[in-house]
Enzyme design. Structure first.
Site, short mmCIF file in Angstrom:
data_model
loop_
_atom_site.label_atom_id
_atom_site.label_comp_id
_atom_site.label_asym_id
_atom_site.label_seq_id
_atom_site.Cartn_x
_atom_site.Cartn_y
_atom_site.Cartn_z
N SER A 124 33.31 47.04 42.00
CA SER A 124 33.01 47.98 43.18
C SER A 124 32.65 48.91 43.92
O SER A 124 32.63 50.10 42.22
CB SER A 124 34.75 47.84 42.94
OG SER A 124 35.44 46.68 43.23
N1 SAH Z 1 36.62 44.53 39.53
C1 SAH Z 1 35.93 44.67 39.80
C2 SAH Z 1 34.54 43.76 41.04
C3 SAH Z 1 35.47 42.52 41.26
S1 SAH Z 1 34.83 41.55 42.16
C4 SAH Z 1 34.55 45.31 38.42
O1 SAH Z 1 35.76 46.51 37.98
O2 SAH Z 1 33.97 45.42 37.98
C5 SAH Z 1 35.45 40.04 42.65
C6 SAH Z 1 35.67 39.49 41.38
O3 SAH Z 1 36.91 38.69 41.92
C7 SAH Z 1 34.73 38.15 41.11
O4 SAH Z 1 34.28 38.35 39.78
C8 SAH Z 1 35.10 36.98 41.38
O5 SAH Z 1 34.87 36.01 40.78
C9 SAH Z 1 37.01 37.18 41.00
N2 SAH Z 1 37.78 36.37 41.28
C10 SAH Z 1 37.34 35.47 42.99
N3 SAH Z 1 38.31 34.87 43.53
C11 SAH Z 1 39.66 34.70 42.23
C12 SAH Z 1 40.02 33.74 41.68
N4 SAH Z 1 41.34 32.70 42.40
N5 SAH Z 1 40.83 34.30 40.59
C13 SAH Z 1 40.10 35.02 39.95
N6 SAH Z 1 39.22 36.02 40.09
C14 SAH Z 1 38.72 35.77 41.53
#
Ligand code: SAH
Length: 225
Positions: free
Chosen positions: A73
């Site tokens: 993000s």
């Molecule tokens: N917080 C992260 C950014 C996350 S991007 C950072 O600091 O880098 C969003 C993430 O959510 C992705 O890696 C994706 O795989 C995950 N995601 C999407 N749906 C999900 C679910 N149902 N359960 C767990 N993770 C999920």
């Protein structure tokens, strides 16, 4: 002479310190004003969480691609979400969407314990390796579908979701302590989503809309890698 170790990006012109200063300035100018959050973001080097061709842009206030087609993000959004969560030193926090591990690492400086889940095993493995390398021992990372939360460790003081669902998932609301706060983006993927703050009261939930954001979608089920 300049020496470069494995953990120190080459910085022949000495502008890394300046880029980091500008990074913190950008956070402040975009509304991240909480001193504890700023200190945590100063201590956790985003450079560890961005790899390959984008590593060079780690200190810019923009989202960047990571493995598995996901994104780390935008730092100011990380800061604003962390600030809205109002993490206290005794808090147990759940993060849904480990991604690069950057958000979890920041939370680990502010909370007692952080549980973080992602549906991609590879992202969880790489983030867990980084937490170990950086000595962030109060984070536990697991590959699972985070829309169901982490019932074995519930209830949580705070929950942060870093992928967008249409509505706050019921299991996550159920795993929030009374007085607890959840911050998450809601809305259709690819449309403008809203960052919302949900507070659990003794009798129900209060909802507050914070700002428009854009996140990758929350997807059901574990991914294949
Ligand atoms: N917080 C992260 C950014 C996350 S991007 C950072 O600091 O880098 C969003 C993430 O959510 C992705 O890696 C994706 O795989 C995950 N995601 C999407 N749906 C999900 C679910 N149902 N359960 C767990 N993770 C999920």
């Amino acid at each position: 002479m300049t020496t470069t170790g494995p953990d120190q990006p080459s910085d022949p012109t000495g502008d890394l310190a300046e880029r980091k200063m500008r990074f913190l300035f950008a956070l402040r100018s975009r509304g991240v004003t909480d001193a504890r959050v700023l200190t945590a973001m100063e201590r956790i080097d985003r450079g560890h969480f961005v790899r390959g061709i984008f590593a060079d842009r780690a200190y810019e206030d923009m989202p960047l691609p990571i493995a598995c087609g996901q994104t780390i993000s935008q730092p100011s959004v990380v800061g604003l979400m962390t600030q809205a969560l109002n993490v206290q030193p005794r808090d147990v926090v759940l993060e849904v969407g480990t991604g690069s591990g950057y958000q979890a690492a920041i939370l680990s400086h502010l909370a007692r314990r952080v549980y973080t889940v992602d549906r991609h095993k590879r992202l969880v493995r790489e983030a867990a390796d980084l937490f170990r390398t950086l000595g962030l021992t109060n984070i536990t990372a697991l590959a699972r579908d985070g829309s169901f939360g982490w019932p074995e460790q519930a209830p949580f003081d705070k929950i942060i979701v870093t992928a967008a669902a249409e509505d706050p998932p019921g299991p996550l609301l159920a795993q929030l302590k009374a007085g607890g706060v959840m911050v998450l983006p809601v809305g259709q993927s690819d449309a403008v989503q809203s960052l919302i703050k949900v507070t659990r009261t003794d009798t129900g939930f209060d909802y507050e809309e914070l700002r428009p954001v854009r996140f990758v979608p929350l997807i059901e089920g574990l991914a294949s890698e």
